[in-house]
Design a protein around this motif. Structure first.
Motif, PDB file in Angstrom:
ATOM      1  N   PRO A   2      56.195  33.279  71.626  1.00  0.00           N
ATOM      2  CA  PRO A   2      57.373  32.989  70.816  1.00  0.00           C
ATOM      3  C   PRO A   2      57.165  31.741  69.953  1.00  0.00           C
ATOM      4  O   PRO A   2      56.555  30.764  70.381  1.00  0.00           O
ATOM      5  CB  PRO A   2      58.477  32.739  71.839  1.00  0.00           C
ATOM      6  CG  PRO A   2      57.994  33.357  73.103  1.00  0.00           C
ATOM      7  CD  PRO A   2      56.500  33.248  73.054  1.00  0.00           C
ATOM      8  N   TYR A   3      57.682  31.823  68.743  1.00  0.00           N
ATOM      9  CA  TYR A   3      57.679  30.700  67.803  1.00  0.00           C
ATOM     10  C   TYR A   3      59.114  30.533  67.333  1.00  0.00           C
ATOM     11  O   TYR A   3      59.692  31.448  66.753  1.00  0.00           O
ATOM     12  CB  TYR A   3      56.752  31.003  66.631  1.00  0.00           C
ATOM     13  CG  TYR A   3      56.882  30.039  65.482  1.00  0.00           C
ATOM     14  CD1 TYR A   3      56.200  28.830  65.493  1.00  0.00           C
ATOM     15  CD2 TYR A   3      57.680  30.338  64.386  1.00  0.00           C
ATOM     16  CE1 TYR A   3      56.312  27.940  64.434  1.00  0.00           C
ATOM     17  CE2 TYR A   3      57.800  29.457  63.327  1.00  0.00           C
ATOM     18  CZ  TYR A   3      57.113  28.264  63.355  1.00  0.00           C
ATOM     19  OH  TYR A   3      57.232  27.394  62.310  1.00  0.00           O
ATOM     20  N   ILE A   4      59.685  29.378  67.613  1.00  0.00           N
ATOM     21  CA  ILE A   4      61.072  29.115  67.241  1.00  0.00           C
ATOM     22  C   ILE A   4      61.076  27.943  66.274  1.00  0.00           C
ATOM     23  O   ILE A   4      60.500  26.886  66.560  1.00  0.00           O
ATOM     24  CB  ILE A   4      61.943  28.772  68.477  1.00  0.00           C
ATOM     25  CG1 ILE A   4      62.012  29.949  69.438  1.00  0.00           C
ATOM     26  CG2 ILE A   4      63.348  28.392  68.043  1.00  0.00           C
ATOM     27  CD1 ILE A   4      60.973  29.928  70.475  1.00  0.00           C
ATOM     28  N   LYS A   5      61.736  28.126  65.137  1.00  0.00           N
ATOM     29  CA  LYS A   5      61.814  27.066  64.132  1.00  0.00           C
ATOM     30  C   LYS A   5      63.271  26.636  64.004  1.00  0.00           C
ATOM     31  O   LYS A   5      64.151  27.458  63.767  1.00  0.00           O
ATOM     32  CB  LYS A   5      61.303  27.574  62.786  1.00  0.00           C
ATOM     33  CG  LYS A   5      61.321  26.526  61.699  1.00  0.00           C
ATOM     34  CD  LYS A   5      60.737  27.107  60.420  1.00  0.00           C
ATOM     35  CE  LYS A   5      60.719  26.094  59.314  1.00  0.00           C
ATOM     36  NZ  LYS A   5      60.196  26.687  58.076  1.00  0.00           N
ATOM     37  N   ILE A  25      65.514  25.007  74.371  1.00  0.00           N
ATOM     38  CA  ILE A  25      65.147  26.282  73.729  1.00  0.00           C
ATOM     39  C   ILE A  25      64.020  26.956  74.506  1.00  0.00           C
ATOM     40  O   ILE A  25      64.030  28.170  74.716  1.00  0.00           O
ATOM     41  CB  ILE A  25      64.721  26.047  72.264  1.00  0.00           C
ATOM     42  CG1 ILE A  25      65.900  25.546  71.435  1.00  0.00           C
ATOM     43  CG2 ILE A  25      64.100  27.296  71.662  1.00  0.00           C
ATOM     44  CD1 ILE A  25      66.948  26.562  71.107  1.00  0.00           C
ATOM     45  N   ILE A  29      64.327  30.694  76.187  1.00  0.00           N
ATOM     46  CA  ILE A  29      63.389  31.785  75.887  1.00  0.00           C
ATOM     47  C   ILE A  29      62.730  32.278  77.169  1.00  0.00           C
ATOM     48  O   ILE A  29      62.559  33.479  77.378  1.00  0.00           O
ATOM     49  CB  ILE A  29      62.333  31.315  74.863  1.00  0.00           C
ATOM     50  CG1 ILE A  29      62.984  31.052  73.503  1.00  0.00           C
ATOM     51  CG2 ILE A  29      61.186  32.310  74.736  1.00  0.00           C
ATOM     52  CD1 ILE A  29      63.568  32.264  72.825  1.00  0.00           C
ATOM     53  N   THR A  40      55.196  29.094  74.444  1.00  0.00           N
ATOM     54  CA  THR A  40      56.366  29.043  73.554  1.00  0.00           C
ATOM     55  C   THR A  40      56.261  27.814  72.656  1.00  0.00           C
ATOM     56  O   THR A  40      56.135  26.695  73.134  1.00  0.00           O
ATOM     57  CB  THR A  40      57.664  28.988  74.375  1.00  0.00           C
ATOM     58  OG1 THR A  40      57.722  30.167  75.194  1.00  0.00           O
ATOM     59  CG2 THR A  40      58.890  28.924  73.492  1.00  0.00           C
ATOM     60  N   VAL A  42      57.968  25.485  69.661  1.00  0.00           N
ATOM     61  CA  VAL A  42      59.218  25.099  69.013  1.00  0.00           C
ATOM     62  C   VAL A  42      58.881  24.062  67.942  1.00  0.00           C
ATOM     63  O   VAL A  42      58.219  23.061  68.235  1.00  0.00           O
ATOM     64  CB  VAL A  42      60.234  24.505  70.016  1.00  0.00           C
ATOM     65  CG1 VAL A  42      61.516  24.093  69.312  1.00  0.00           C
ATOM     66  CG2 VAL A  42      60.530  25.500  71.140  1.00  0.00           C
TER      67      VAL A  42
END
Length: 72
Positions: A2-5, A25, A29, A40, A42
């Motif tokens: 997962p890549y969360i921006k 976050i 996830i 993961t 972020v």
């Protein structure tokens, strides 16, 4: 992986608050999607208020006008 921006305006966000966002976050996830926290990513991107617009106005101008209630 997962890549969360997270994009937010560059205004008084502390290092501690950023760490809370990153850890929170990552935990979310992991809990919801059962993803490995070690995989993961972020990213927090801070954007100058001159470069962020709401309702057709730059946030910096809205701040100058004292219009902040809806922007918090």
């Amino acid at each position: 992986m997962p890549y969360i921006k997270i994009e937010l305006t560059r205004e008084n966000v502390t290092k501690q608050q950023k760490q809370l966002l990153i850890s929170g976050i990552t935990k979310l996830i992991s809990d919801v999607l059962e993803k490995d926290p070690a995989l993961t990513h972020v990213v927090i991107q801070e954007i100058d208020t001159d470069n962020w617009g709401v309702s057709g106005e730059q946030v910096s101008i809205l701040r100058e006008k004292g219009i902040t209630g809806k922007l918090k």
